[in-house]
Design a protein around this motif. Structure first.
Motif, PDB file in Angstrom:
ATOM      1  N   ILE A   1       0.569  -1.427  -0.504  1.00  0.00           N
ATOM      2  CA  ILE A   1       0.088   0.157   0.019  1.00  0.00           C
ATOM      3  C   ILE A   1       1.186   0.899  -0.113  1.00  0.00           C
ATOM      4  O   ILE A   1       1.919   1.341   1.097  1.00  0.00           O
ATOM      5  CB  ILE A   1      -1.104  -0.516   1.339  1.00  0.00           C
ATOM      6  CG1 ILE A   1      -2.077  -1.504   1.164  1.00  0.00           C
ATOM      7  CG2 ILE A   1      -1.370   1.565   1.109  1.00  0.00           C
ATOM      8  CD1 ILE A   1      -2.860  -1.094   2.751  1.00  0.00           C
ATOM      9  N   GLY A   2       0.208   2.284  -0.800  1.00  0.00           N
ATOM     10  CA  GLY A   2       1.133   3.345  -1.259  1.00  0.00           C
ATOM     11  C   GLY A   2       0.042   4.600  -0.838  1.00  0.00           C
ATOM     12  O   GLY A   2      -1.152   3.993  -0.824  1.00  0.00           O
ATOM     13  N   VAL A   3       1.037   5.577   0.211  1.00  0.00           N
ATOM     14  CA  VAL A   3      -0.231   7.061   0.182  1.00  0.00           C
ATOM     15  C   VAL A   3       0.529   8.251  -0.523  1.00  0.00           C
ATOM     16  O   VAL A   3       2.186   8.238  -0.950  1.00  0.00           O
ATOM     17  CB  VAL A   3      -0.366   7.091   1.301  1.00  0.00           C
ATOM     18  CG1 VAL A   3      -0.888   6.367   2.024  1.00  0.00           C
ATOM     19  CG2 VAL A   3       0.898   7.576   2.280  1.00  0.00           C
ATOM     20  N   TYR A   4       0.042   8.745  -1.585  1.00  0.00           N
ATOM     21  CA  TYR A   4       0.035   9.727  -1.990  1.00  0.00           C
ATOM     22  C   TYR A   4      -0.442  11.284  -1.668  1.00  0.00           C
ATOM     23  O   TYR A   4      -1.842  12.387  -1.626  1.00  0.00           O
ATOM     24  CB  TYR A   4      -0.622   9.803  -3.499  1.00  0.00           C
ATOM     25  CG  TYR A   4      -0.062  10.930  -3.999  1.00  0.00           C
ATOM     26  CD1 TYR A   4       1.391  11.738  -4.047  1.00  0.00           C
ATOM     27  CD2 TYR A   4      -0.528  11.673  -5.448  1.00  0.00           C
ATOM     28  CE1 TYR A   4       1.538  12.689  -5.212  1.00  0.00           C
ATOM     29  CE2 TYR A   4      -0.323  12.463  -6.138  1.00  0.00           C
ATOM     30  CZ  TYR A   4       0.793  13.517  -5.845  1.00  0.00           C
ATOM     31  OH  TYR A   4       0.549  14.379  -6.931  1.00  0.00           O
ATOM     32  N   PRO A   5      -0.289  12.276  -0.322  1.00  0.00           N
ATOM     33  CA  PRO A   5      -0.491  12.922   0.051  1.00  0.00           C
ATOM     34  C   PRO A   5      -0.454  14.101  -0.443  1.00  0.00           C
ATOM     35  O   PRO A   5       0.293  14.406  -1.332  1.00  0.00           O
ATOM     36  CB  PRO A   5      -0.229  13.121   1.617  1.00  0.00           C
ATOM     37  CG  PRO A   5       1.503  12.659   0.987  1.00  0.00           C
ATOM     38  CD  PRO A   5       1.410  11.357   0.066  1.00  0.00           C
ATOM     39  N   GLY A   6      -1.736  15.139  -0.395  1.00  0.00           N
ATOM     40  CA  GLY A   6      -1.760  16.414  -0.518  1.00  0.00           C
ATOM     41  C   GLY A   6      -2.711  17.352  -0.728  1.00  0.00           C
ATOM     42  O   GLY A   6      -3.341  16.876  -0.253  1.00  0.00           O
ATOM     43  N   THR A   7      -2.985  18.553  -0.785  1.00  0.00           N
ATOM     44  CA  THR A   7      -3.553  19.665  -0.577  1.00  0.00           C
ATOM     45  C   THR A   7      -5.019  19.555  -2.210  1.00  0.00           C
ATOM     46  O   THR A   7      -5.577  19.362  -1.885  1.00  0.00           O
ATOM     47  CB  THR A   7      -3.265  20.542  -0.892  1.00  0.00           C
ATOM     48  OG1 THR A   7      -2.836  21.637  -1.706  1.00  0.00           O
ATOM     49  CG2 THR A   7      -2.945  21.483   1.022  1.00  0.00           C
ATOM     50  N   PHE A   8      -4.288  19.218  -3.453  1.00  0.00           N
ATOM     51  CA  PHE A   8      -4.910  19.223  -4.402  1.00  0.00           C
ATOM     52  C   PHE A   8      -5.852  19.665  -4.670  1.00  0.00           C
ATOM     53  O   PHE A   8      -7.135  19.845  -4.666  1.00  0.00           O
ATOM     54  CB  PHE A   8      -5.806  17.538  -4.716  1.00  0.00           C
ATOM     55  CG  PHE A   8      -4.261  16.439  -4.693  1.00  0.00           C
ATOM     56  CD1 PHE A   8      -3.629  15.997  -5.336  1.00  0.00           C
ATOM     57  CD2 PHE A   8      -4.166  15.944  -3.133  1.00  0.00           C
ATOM     58  CE1 PHE A   8      -2.689  14.667  -4.825  1.00  0.00           C
ATOM     59  CE2 PHE A   8      -4.079  15.310  -2.244  1.00  0.00           C
ATOM     60  CZ  PHE A   8      -2.636  14.014  -3.758  1.00  0.00           C
ATOM     61  N   ASP A   9      -5.841  21.046  -4.440  1.00  0.00           N
ATOM     62  CA  ASP A   9      -6.521  22.233  -4.570  1.00  0.00           C
ATOM     63  C   ASP A   9      -5.930  23.436  -5.744  1.00  0.00           C
ATOM     64  O   ASP A   9      -5.245  24.225  -5.248  1.00  0.00           O
ATOM     65  CB  ASP A   9      -6.142  23.124  -3.263  1.00  0.00           C
ATOM     66  CG  ASP A   9      -6.879  24.383  -2.795  1.00  0.00           C
ATOM     67  OD1 ASP A   9      -8.598  24.275  -3.201  1.00  0.00           O
ATOM     68  OD2 ASP A   9      -6.599  25.716  -2.100  1.00  0.00           O
ATOM     69  N   PRO A  10      -6.417  23.037  -6.593  1.00  0.00           N
ATOM     70  CA  PRO A  10      -7.378  21.728  -7.065  1.00  0.00           C
ATOM     71  C   PRO A  10      -6.195  20.897  -7.335  1.00  0.00           C
ATOM     72  O   PRO A  10      -4.908  20.932  -7.664  1.00  0.00           O
ATOM     73  CB  PRO A  10      -8.168  22.554  -8.425  1.00  0.00           C
ATOM     74  CG  PRO A  10      -7.070  23.551  -8.999  1.00  0.00           C
ATOM     75  CD  PRO A  10      -6.625  23.888  -7.909  1.00  0.00           C
ATOM     76  N   ILE A  11      -7.030  19.666  -7.995  1.00  0.00           N
ATOM     77  CA  ILE A  11      -6.291  19.004  -8.530  1.00  0.00           C
ATOM     78  C   ILE A  11      -5.692  19.289  -9.959  1.00  0.00           C
ATOM     79  O   ILE A  11      -6.526  19.766 -10.872  1.00  0.00           O
ATOM     80  CB  ILE A  11      -7.046  17.421  -8.562  1.00  0.00           C
ATOM     81  CG1 ILE A  11      -5.979  16.131  -8.932  1.00  0.00           C
ATOM     82  CG2 ILE A  11      -8.071  17.453  -9.715  1.00  0.00           C
ATOM     83  CD1 ILE A  11      -6.951  15.012  -8.976  1.00  0.00           C
ATOM     84  N   THR A  12      -4.747  18.759 -10.849  1.00  0.00           N
ATOM     85  CA  THR A  12      -4.094  19.091 -11.912  1.00  0.00           C
ATOM     86  C   THR A  12      -3.858  17.861 -12.795  1.00  0.00           C
ATOM     87  O   THR A  12      -3.678  16.715 -12.390  1.00  0.00           O
ATOM     88  CB  THR A  12      -2.842  19.972 -11.611  1.00  0.00           C
ATOM     89  OG1 THR A  12      -1.257  18.830 -11.257  1.00  0.00           O
ATOM     90  CG2 THR A  12      -2.677  21.057 -10.676  1.00  0.00           C
ATOM     91  N   LEU A  13      -3.740  18.109 -14.214  1.00  0.00           N
ATOM     92  CA  LEU A  13      -2.928  16.895 -14.796  1.00  0.00           C
ATOM     93  C   LEU A  13      -1.192  16.654 -14.421  1.00  0.00           C
ATOM     94  O   LEU A  13      -1.521  15.387 -14.288  1.00  0.00           O
ATOM     95  CB  LEU A  13      -2.863  17.553 -16.292  1.00  0.00           C
ATOM     96  CG  LEU A  13      -3.791  18.194 -17.106  1.00  0.00           C
ATOM     97  CD1 LEU A  13      -3.741  18.569 -17.955  1.00  0.00           C
ATOM     98  CD2 LEU A  13      -5.281  16.783 -16.838  1.00  0.00           C
ATOM     99  N   GLY A  14      -1.245  17.176 -13.784  1.00  0.00           N
ATOM    100  CA  GLY A  14       0.612  16.583 -12.638  1.00  0.00           C
ATOM    101  C   GLY A  14       0.082  15.690 -12.107  1.00  0.00           C
ATOM    102  O   GLY A  14       1.102  14.747 -12.124  1.00  0.00           O
ATOM    103  N   HIS A  15      -0.991  15.983 -10.864  1.00  0.00           N
ATOM    104  CA  HIS A  15      -0.717  15.262  -9.642  1.00  0.00           C
ATOM    105  C   HIS A  15      -1.668  14.195 -10.761  1.00  0.00           C
ATOM    106  O   HIS A  15      -1.247  12.581 -10.136  1.00  0.00           O
ATOM    107  CB  HIS A  15      -1.845  15.571  -9.046  1.00  0.00           C
ATOM    108  CG  HIS A  15      -2.372  16.916  -8.030  1.00  0.00           C
ATOM    109  ND1 HIS A  15      -2.376  17.919  -8.287  1.00  0.00           N
ATOM    110  CD2 HIS A  15      -1.224  17.410  -7.072  1.00  0.00           C
ATOM    111  CE1 HIS A  15      -2.046  18.950  -7.331  1.00  0.00           C
ATOM    112  NE2 HIS A  15      -1.308  18.115  -6.860  1.00  0.00           N
TER     113      HIS A  15
END
Length: 162
Positions: free
Chosen positions: A3-17
């Motif tokens: 299991i892996g986690v990918y943390p972030g604010t994603f404000d907003p989620i971008t194509l990079g995310h």
């Protein structure tokens, strides 16, 4: 199960995310996207709005990707999710310096969880949520940086704020 986690604010989620999510999902059996609020950032969208946005954007990527919110130390969140890997995206040297320091601190907190850095696709490296919001606030087109649905979310949010 890895299991892996990918943390972030994603404000907003971008194509990079989304690029990092797709690639990160290939190296773990299950990827948990952790949506958090960074106290040093002023989010445009609430946590609930960001959760909804991220869930919508990753829905077609497979059932091995989950999206949850968290408001704790990253290492506590990773341990709670049963993760052995933290996935972090890198865009530039400035990202590396910050992420390297964070990975070192996280390792001191829990050396059983590894941090894996993924470079964003070359054409996506300049994209940052902060810049996407700034471009949108000044009426610029953001469709090269986010999906059409996210662009509509940002436009709608800005219209409601005025």
């Amino acid at each position: 199960m890895r299991i892996g986690v990918y943390p972030g604010t994603f404000d907003p989620i971008t194509l990079g995310h989304i690029d990092i999510i797709k690639r990160g999902a290939q190296i773990v059996d299950k990827l948990v996207i952790g949506v958090t609020t960074n106290p040093s950032k002023s989010p445009m969208f609430s946590v609930e709005e960001r959760l909804s946005m991220v869930r919508r954007e990753v829905a077609a990527l497979g059932s091995d990707i989950g999206v949850v919110d968290f408001d704790s130390l990253l290492m506590d969140f990773a341990e709670r999710e049963g993760a052995k890997i933290i996935i972090r995206g890198l865009r530039a040297v400035a990202d590396f310096e910050y992420e390297y320091q964070m990975a070192g601190m996280n390792q001191q907190l829990n050396d059983r969880i590894e941090t894996v850095f993924l470079m964003a696709d070359v054409c996506l490296q300049p994209i940052a949520s902060r810049l996407v919001k700034e471009i949108a606030r000044y009426g610029g087109a953001i469709d090269k940086f986010v999906t059409p649905a996210v662009a509509a979310d940002v436009k709608s949010h800005l219209a409601a704020a005025h």
